[in-house]
Write an enzyme that holds these catalytic residues in place. Structure first.
Site, short mmCIF file in Angstrom:
data_model
loop_
_atom_site.label_atom_id
_atom_site.label_comp_id
_atom_site.label_asym_id
_atom_site.label_seq_id
_atom_site.Cartn_x
_atom_site.Cartn_y
_atom_site.Cartn_z
N ARG A 51 0.85 -1.20 0.00
CA ARG A 51 0.00 0.00 0.00
C ARG A 51 0.88 1.24 0.00
O ARG A 51 0.57 2.24 -0.63
CB ARG A 51 -0.96 0.01 1.20
N TYR A 103 -16.90 18.78 -12.77
CA TYR A 103 -17.28 17.37 -12.93
C TYR A 103 -18.28 16.98 -11.83
O TYR A 103 -18.06 17.27 -10.65
CB TYR A 103 -16.02 16.50 -12.87
N ASP A 175 -7.99 20.32 -12.14
CA ASP A 175 -8.38 19.05 -12.76
C ASP A 175 -8.09 19.20 -14.25
O ASP A 175 -8.79 19.92 -14.96
CB ASP A 175 -9.87 18.79 -12.49
N LYS A 200 -9.55 8.55 -18.38
CA LYS A 200 -9.89 9.24 -19.62
C LYS A 200 -8.70 9.23 -20.59
O LYS A 200 -8.28 8.17 -20.99
CB LYS A 200 -10.39 10.65 -19.29
C1 LIG Z 1 -14.03 11.19 -14.92
C2 LIG Z 1 -13.60 12.45 -14.31
C3 LIG Z 1 -13.27 12.52 -12.95
C4 LIG Z 1 -13.38 11.34 -12.03
O1 LIG Z 1 -12.51 10.32 -12.37
P1 LIG Z 1 -12.81 8.77 -12.05
O2 LIG Z 1 -11.57 8.11 -12.57
O3 LIG Z 1 -14.05 8.40 -12.80
O4 LIG Z 1 -12.98 8.65 -10.58
C5 LIG Z 1 -12.84 13.73 -12.46
N1 LIG Z 1 -12.76 14.82 -13.23
C6 LIG Z 1 -13.08 14.79 -14.54
C7 LIG Z 1 -12.98 16.04 -15.34
C8 LIG Z 1 -13.52 13.61 -15.12
O5 LIG Z 1 -13.86 13.61 -16.41
#
Ligand SMILES: *Cc1c(COP(=O)(O)O)cnc(C)c1O
Length: 384
Positions: A51, A103, A175, A200
């Site tokens: 971990r 998001y 983000d 993504k």
């Molecule tokens: C998908 C997404 C998240 C969250 O990510 P996960 O891997 O699904 O937990 C956060 N911010 C943005 C802009 C996203 O598209």
């Protein structure tokens, strides 16, 4: 190592070296939970329990950190686990300023999980710098930016908002999921922490869930690393291996996503059934000048468009496209399409949704890297 090399070279090599036991060129999947100690407390590097540290994960963390121009990378089991680690920097009574069409899962974490521990938030349209400045309070400890935003693809001036936030004594998180490290590097624009949902563009093949944080400041990185270990939402070795494989082609994929999206946005803009096309690379985008300044590598693979005729028109279009799969998520090699009001943003109450501009005629494209002619033909047929 490799920090002074070009982006493509870092995609392929940063954080990785031949495996010391065999010379294997690819970093192995170190599928282990613990490590044998030579004597109590005598361990190899920082490997005592998986971990806390894992070699496959560490290679990926160094790789993505390098792509963002950062010194520290931390992998989490998902993008939202990475976000939670940032909010864990705060205490009861602290306040967060975040952009308004953030998001949905980010908003839910703050509104439904952290609010009950006394961490409050204010949502603000960060394209309005005066409103942004006014949203800060004496208690604001975190400023959370997402740009391009989802699904309206608003562009927030990272440098300008970071300057405001810093003057207020707040940590700045960005983000960067929609842009990817190929297009935008927020640490260079004043951010303290960069987050990616690796699910993504970084993953890019719609087969893994993951999240990463990158930071330069040793103290912030240390506190985030503490949370990574103490709360424990780490990424598994196999997922890290898949993501290491993905980052080797990140620059090539994202370049093609951008090329295809540019052509599709221009095509959509000429269609009589389309009311509005939102793409940061188009001169008619309200914040195109800011996009041009901070999105150094291109404008991304996401397009949002409004169909004339509202929900019935959008529904029939979404049912008729064939190459574009109707699905949530984004950033994979295959093209996806979705309806924010019914799908990704359904958890936002309709009045707020409409106020934000997420109307019933709005559709969101995640343009893949197929032949662009085939994608355009698919859209044309579905619109007819
Ligand atoms: C998908 C997404 C998240 C969250 O990510 P996960 O891997 O699904 O937990 C956060 N911010 C943005 C802009 C996203 O598209």
């Amino acid at each position: 190592m490799h920090h002074n090399k070009g982006f493509a070279t870092r995609c392929i090599h940063a954080g990785q070296r031949p495996d010391p036991t065999t010379g294997a060129i690819m970093t192995p999947v170190y599928q282990t939970s613990t490590y044998v100690q030579q004597s109590p407390g005598v361990i190899i590097e920082d490997y005592d329990y998986a971990r806390s540290a894992n070699p496959t994960r560490k290679a990926l963390e160094e790789n993505i950190a390098s792509l963002e121009g950062g010194r520290h990378g931390l992998m989490f089991a998902s993008g939202l686990a990475a976000l939670a680690a940032c909010v864990h920097l705060l205490q009861t009574g602290d306040h967060v300023v975040l952009c308004d069409d953030v998001y949905g899962g980010t908003f839910r974490t703050l509104d439904k999980v952290f609010k009950q521990f006394g961490i409050t938030y204010t949502r603000v349209d960060m394209t309005d710098l005066d409103a942004t400045e006014a949203a800060f309070t004496a208690k604001t400890k975190l400023c959370w930016i997402e740009t391009p935003t989802n699904p309206l693809l608003k562009i927030i001036d990272i440098e300008a908002v970071a300057r405001i936030a810093k003057a207020k004594g707040s940590i700045v998180g960005v983000d960067n999921t929609f842009a990817s490290p190929v297009l935008q590097n927020p640490l260079k624009l004043g951010a303290d922490i960069v987050l990616h949902s690796c699910t993504k563009y970084i993953g890019g093949h719609s087969d893994v869930i993951g999240g990463v944080l990158v930071a330069n400041d040793d103290d912030i990185a240390q506190r985030l690393k503490f949370t990574q270990n103490a709360v424990g939402a780490v990424s598994a070795p196999w997922d890290c291996f898949l993501l290491l494989r993905s980052t080797k082609t990140l620059h090539v994929r994202v370049q093609r996503h951008c090329e295809n999206a540019t052509k599709i946005a221009d095509f959509l803009a000429e269609q009589p059934q389309i009311e509005q096309v939102i793409y940061p690379g188009r001169a008619d985008h309200p914040q195109h000048a800011i996009a041009k300044k901070q999105m150094i590598g291109g404008y991304g693979g996401m397009i949002t468009a409004t169909l004339k005729g509202g929900l019935p028109a959008a529904r029939s279009f979404l049912e008729r496209v064939k190459l574009f799969s109707l699905a949530e998520s984004l950033g994979g090699v295959e093209s996806l399409i979705e309806h924010p009001a019914i799908m990704t943003h359904a958890s936002i109450d309709k009045p707020l949704r409409e106020a934000l501009g997420i109307t019933d005629g709005l559709v969101r494209f995640s343009v893949g890297i197929e032949d662009v002619g085939d994608l355009i033909a698919d859209i044309a047929e579905a619109l007819d």
